[in-house]
Design a protein around this motif. Structure first.
Motif, mmCIF file in Angstrom:
data_model
loop_
_atom_site.group_PDB
_atom_site.id
_atom_site.type_symbol
_atom_site.label_atom_id
_atom_site.label_comp_id
_atom_site.label_asym_id
_atom_site.label_seq_id
_atom_site.Cartn_x
_atom_site.Cartn_y
_atom_site.Cartn_z
ATOM 1 N N UNK A 30 24.163 35.511 34.793
ATOM 2 C CA UNK A 30 24.685 35.597 33.419
ATOM 3 C C UNK A 30 25.017 37.055 33.093
ATOM 4 N N UNK A 31 26.265 37.367 32.732
ATOM 5 C CA UNK A 31 26.641 38.739 32.443
ATOM 6 C C UNK A 31 25.855 39.307 31.272
ATOM 7 N N UNK A 32 25.518 40.575 31.373
ATOM 8 C CA UNK A 32 24.798 41.272 30.314
ATOM 9 C C UNK A 32 25.814 41.793 29.289
ATOM 10 N N UNK A 33 25.835 41.166 28.113
ATOM 11 C CA UNK A 33 26.837 41.529 27.105
ATOM 12 C C UNK A 33 26.537 42.863 26.452
ATOM 13 N N UNK A 34 25.334 43.383 26.678
ATOM 14 C CA UNK A 34 24.981 44.679 26.105
ATOM 15 C C UNK A 34 25.260 45.828 27.070
ATOM 16 N N UNK A 35 25.595 45.510 28.316
ATOM 17 C CA UNK A 35 25.827 46.541 29.321
ATOM 18 C C UNK A 35 27.136 47.271 29.047
ATOM 19 N N UNK A 39 28.154 44.840 33.584
ATOM 20 C CA UNK A 39 26.814 44.470 33.992
ATOM 21 C C UNK A 39 26.703 43.817 35.350
ATOM 22 N N UNK A 40 27.814 43.637 36.038
ATOM 23 C CA UNK A 40 27.808 43.007 37.360
ATOM 24 C C UNK A 40 28.171 44.043 38.413
ATOM 25 N N UNK A 41 27.337 44.138 39.425
ATOM 26 C CA UNK A 41 27.645 45.046 40.525
ATOM 27 C C UNK A 41 28.919 44.577 41.224
ATOM 28 N N UNK A 42 29.839 45.511 41.468
ATOM 29 C CA UNK A 42 31.102 45.151 42.104
ATOM 30 C C UNK A 42 30.812 44.543 43.470
ATOM 31 N N UNK A 43 31.184 43.283 43.684
ATOM 32 C CA UNK A 43 30.818 42.598 44.926
ATOM 33 C C UNK A 43 31.669 43.059 46.108
ATOM 34 N N UNK A 44 31.171 42.789 47.296
ATOM 35 C CA UNK A 44 31.923 43.102 48.513
ATOM 36 C C UNK A 44 32.521 41.845 49.135
ATOM 37 N N UNK A 45 31.975 40.699 48.792
ATOM 38 C CA UNK A 45 32.533 39.439 49.304
ATOM 39 C C UNK A 45 33.843 39.156 48.589
ATOM 40 N N UNK A 46 34.873 38.823 49.365
ATOM 41 C CA UNK A 46 36.227 38.746 48.829
ATOM 42 C C UNK A 46 36.373 37.721 47.715
ATOM 43 N N UNK A 47 35.785 36.550 47.843
ATOM 44 C CA UNK A 47 35.943 35.518 46.814
ATOM 45 C C UNK A 47 35.378 35.991 45.476
ATOM 46 N N UNK A 48 34.183 36.602 45.527
ATOM 47 C CA UNK A 48 33.562 37.100 44.307
ATOM 48 C C UNK A 48 34.337 38.287 43.746
ATOM 49 N N UNK A 49 34.860 39.118 44.631
ATOM 50 C CA UNK A 49 35.636 40.277 44.195
ATOM 51 C C UNK A 49 36.921 39.846 43.500
ATOM 52 N N UNK A 50 37.587 38.853 44.044
ATOM 53 C CA UNK A 50 38.825 38.362 43.431
ATOM 54 C C UNK A 50 38.550 37.791 42.041
ATOM 55 N N UNK A 51 37.395 37.156 41.884
ATOM 56 C CA UNK A 51 37.037 36.605 40.568
ATOM 57 C C UNK A 51 36.805 37.734 39.572
ATOM 58 N N UNK A 52 36.111 38.786 40.013
ATOM 59 C CA UNK A 52 35.885 39.933 39.134
ATOM 60 C C UNK A 52 37.194 40.601 38.747
ATOM 61 N N UNK A 53 38.110 40.702 39.678
ATOM 62 C CA UNK A 53 39.376 41.390 39.417
ATOM 63 C C UNK A 53 40.210 40.702 38.349
ATOM 64 N N UNK A 54 39.945 39.437 38.077
ATOM 65 C CA UNK A 54 40.661 38.753 37.003
ATOM 66 C C UNK A 54 40.322 39.357 35.645
#
Length: 265
Positions: A1-6, A69-84
């Motif tokens: 769950x993302x930290x909305x206060x971060x 609040x989320x550490x930038x992932x190295x796995x491509x699928x998770x990274x692509x989701x973050x990049x959105x």
């Protein structure tokens, strides 16, 4: 769950390497949500390298990089989701020349959503309206001025409504009037859309009026963090040299591109 206060972006003791050498080290940076942060520094100081770490293109050699609040992932699928959640305005615009302005803006919507065509068309019209180019949807990149092309690229970066916008040298190649339009637009969109914006640039005087926070990178590290007013008032030698554009000082000038006889002069 993302930290909305971060913070929107948080870097802790980050070291970034390229080509076997350390470009930036000891980087600690916190970007508050809703702010406009200017990342300033001379050419070659590592500003774009920092940007690469935020988008996950470059994995830090040490330290941690977090986005919302989320550490930038190295796995491509998770990274692509973050990049959105990250919109990037490239300094070269990156518009596809065989697509119209409207089709360029629609591209990320078609690639990353299952929205029906009428909804996408409506969203494209809204993005064009937001950047003041409502009537330019059917124009091709070759038919746009430099400032118009930059605004179309901005509309495309905003297509997926990312909460974080990163601008990589947004004023490159623009005349003073177009530069003023772009910077005003960045400030207005940040406020009206509730964005967090990071502007990576060496255009100090054009950028500071819209910034809440400024950092200066030089000699492989952050040499200043504070408000634009504090930056202008700083008596730090590194900061003063950069702001005044002085060739001599603690910031080394790379003359490696000059011929030996010319560099010796």
């Amino acid at each position: 769950m993302p930290d909305v206060t971060a913070p929107a972006v948080l870097l802790r003791d980050v070291r970034l390497d390229r080509g076997g050498r350390s470009v930036l080290s000891g980087i600690d940076l916190s970007v508050p949500r809703g702010s406009v942060t200017a990342v300033l520094g001379p050419s070659g100081s590592g500003k774009s390298t920092l940007l690469s770490a935020l988008t996950g293109e470059l994995v830090p050699a040490a330290g941690t990089v977090e986005v919302f609040g989320q550490r930038v992932p190295t796995r491509m699928r998770e990274l692509l989701e973050l990049r959105k959640s990250i919109g990037v305005l490239l300094q070269g615009n990156g518009l596809l020349t065989d697509l119209t302005a409207g089709e360029n803006i629609a591209l990320p919507l078609r690639m990353h959503t299952k929205l029906p065509k009428p909804v996408i068309a409506r969203l494209v019209a809204m993005k064009l309206q937001a950047v003041g180019l409502r009537a330019a949807g059917d124009l091709y990149p070759r038919e746009l001025s430099g400032g118009m092309a930059r605004r179309v690229a901005l509309a495309r970066a905003l297509a997926l409504d990312p909460p974080l916008m990163i601008y990589d040298e947004p004023l490159t190649g623009l005349d003073p009037i177009a530069s003023g339009v772009i910077m005003s637009l960045i400030g207005r969109l940040n406020a009206s859309l509730g964005l967090t914006s990071i502007i990576v640039t060496h255009h100090v005087h054009e950028t500071l009026p819209v910034a809440d926070h400024a950092i200066v990178i030089a000699n492989g590290r952050i040499v200043f963090q504070g408000t634009p007013a504090e930056l202008e008032a700083s008596d730090d030698a590194l900061v003063r040299q950069f702001l005044r554009g002085e060739p001599d000082g603690p910031i080394a000038f790379d003359r490696g591109d000059l011929a030996p006889m010319e560099a010796a002069r």
